[in-house]
Design an enzyme around this catalytic site. Structure first.
Site, short mmCIF file in Angstrom:
data_model
loop_
_atom_site.label_atom_id
_atom_site.label_comp_id
_atom_site.label_asym_id
_atom_site.label_seq_id
_atom_site.Cartn_x
_atom_site.Cartn_y
_atom_site.Cartn_z
N SER A 35 0.81 6.17 3.94
CA SER A 35 -0.28 6.72 4.77
C SER A 35 0.24 7.25 6.12
CB SER A 35 -1.04 5.45 5.38
OG SER A 35 -1.57 4.92 4.42
N HIS A 67 -3.92 9.38 0.99
CA HIS A 67 -2.85 9.22 0.18
C HIS A 67 -3.43 10.57 -0.90
CE1 HIS A 67 -0.57 5.78 0.53
NE2 HIS A 67 -1.51 5.17 1.30
N ARG A 88 0.17 6.05 -4.17
CA ARG A 88 0.48 4.93 -4.75
C ARG A 88 -0.60 3.96 -4.96
NH1 ARG A 88 3.51 3.92 0.51
NH2 ARG A 88 5.37 3.30 -0.47
N THR A 89 -0.18 2.68 -5.61
CA THR A 89 -1.21 1.81 -5.86
C THR A 89 -0.83 0.43 -5.01
OG1 THR A 89 -1.70 2.46 -8.22
CG2 THR A 89 -2.02 0.03 -7.55
N HIS A 90 -1.86 -0.02 -4.29
CA HIS A 90 -1.64 -1.09 -3.36
C HIS A 90 -1.98 -2.46 -4.00
CE1 HIS A 90 -1.73 2.25 -0.56
NE2 HIS A 90 -1.01 1.48 0.13
N GLU A 189 -3.66 -7.40 9.75
CA GLU A 189 -3.17 -8.73 10.05
C GLU A 189 -3.81 -9.27 11.18
OE1 GLU A 189 -1.12 -5.94 10.11
OE2 GLU A 189 -0.82 -6.10 7.96
N SER A 208 2.62 -2.42 1.82
CA SER A 208 3.20 -1.67 0.63
C SER A 208 4.48 -1.93 0.85
CB SER A 208 2.90 -0.28 0.76
OG SER A 208 3.41 0.24 1.93
N ASN A 231 0.51 2.25 14.96
CA ASN A 231 -0.23 1.76 15.99
C ASN A 231 0.42 0.44 16.29
OD1 ASN A 231 -1.82 0.98 13.16
ND2 ASN A 231 -1.35 -0.76 14.37
#
Length: 268
Positions: A35, A67, A88-90, A189, A208, A231
């Site tokens: 990202s 992405h 990509r796949t998460h 989180e 990731s 961030n």
């Protein structure tokens, strides 16, 4: 991905399709763009071929904003071929750990011996403002998942190659290092989870990279990890988190990221 499918055989099949579609005999290295990184890689290098991820065995189109959805083959000044994965796949997409690392295993099966994994993440160090790239010195996998099954004992002592980190600093001497903590996602989180990550020794948090690194090391690849701090992590600034700021931080960091990626292509 069908759980009964051999993920290594599927990666080999995808590697053959990738090489055929790109018109190359083999890959020398691969870069996965996370990202905030895609804009910096636009029009980068000498493109020798491109293919949509969804057109290759075992892949699906990326579902996350920021992405891309393809693989570009770039020829470096030294003549090496580098595959640039723009998506990509998460793990939080629910397709399982094998799907998450399928791109890495495909690159390895196509011959790539070096891998650059990038991501956008939250930062715990106040010195790293939004738009700061940070090298990964290590990671902590808090996903509860692994791409390994059975007695596959992989040494992760130097999961992120010290030699490649030194190489990256020849391109950008101001790069700092941190420890990346991968959570499952997709929820950001909580402040308490961020404090826990810091207590464990983490300085970067995201969704990731760690699982891909494990698969890459199993395949014998050297790994360079680079996080873009997009961030301050939850609870660090008092501001709410959203994905738009991840994309915006990437836009603002484009000049430095483009210079970093371009320099890496010259030395990989």
């Amino acid at each position: 991905m069908n759980p009964q499918t051999d993920p290594y055989a599927l990666a080999a099949e995808a590697a053959d399709a990738l090489k055929n579609r790109l018109g190359v005999e083999a890959l020398d290295a691969a870069i996965v763009l996370g990202s905030g990184w895609s804009t910096a890689a636009a029009d980068l290098g000498d493109v020798v071929g491109e293919v949509a991820l969804a057109d290759l065995p075992g892949f699906a189109a990326p579902v996350v904003a920021g992405h891309g959805g393809g693989v570009r083959a770039l020829r470096t000044p030294s003549g090496r071929v580098v595959a640039l994965f723009t998506g990509r796949t998460h793990l939080y997409e629910g397709r399982g750990a094998h799907a998450v690392v399928h791109g890495v295993r495909t690159a390895a099966a196509a011959g790539a011996r070096r891998l650059v994994l990038t991501n956008g993440c939250g930062g715990l160090d106040p010195a790293w403002g939004p738009g700061t790239p940070v090298l990964l010195a290590d990671h902590i996998n808090l996903t509860g998942a692994t791409p390994l099954q059975g007695p596959r004992f992989v040494d992760l002592t130097d999961a992120y190659s010290p030699a490649l980190r030194d190489l990256a600093r020849t391109v950008d001497p101001d790069l700092d290092e941190g420890v990346y903590v991968q959570f499952h996602g997709p929820a950001y989180e909580t402040p308490a989870e961020v404090r826990m990550a810091g207590t464990l020794g983490g300085t970067l948090v995201g969704m990731s990279t760690a699982l891909e690194t494990i698969a890459a090391r199993e395949a014998g690849m050297e790994v360079l990890g680079i996080s873009l701090v997009t961030n301050a992590a939850a609870g660090m600034s008092g501001e709410p988190l959203n994905h738009d700021e991840v994309i915006e931080a990437g836009r603002q960091a484009v000049p430095r990221l483009r210079s970093l990626l371009s320099g890496l292509l010259e030395v990989l």
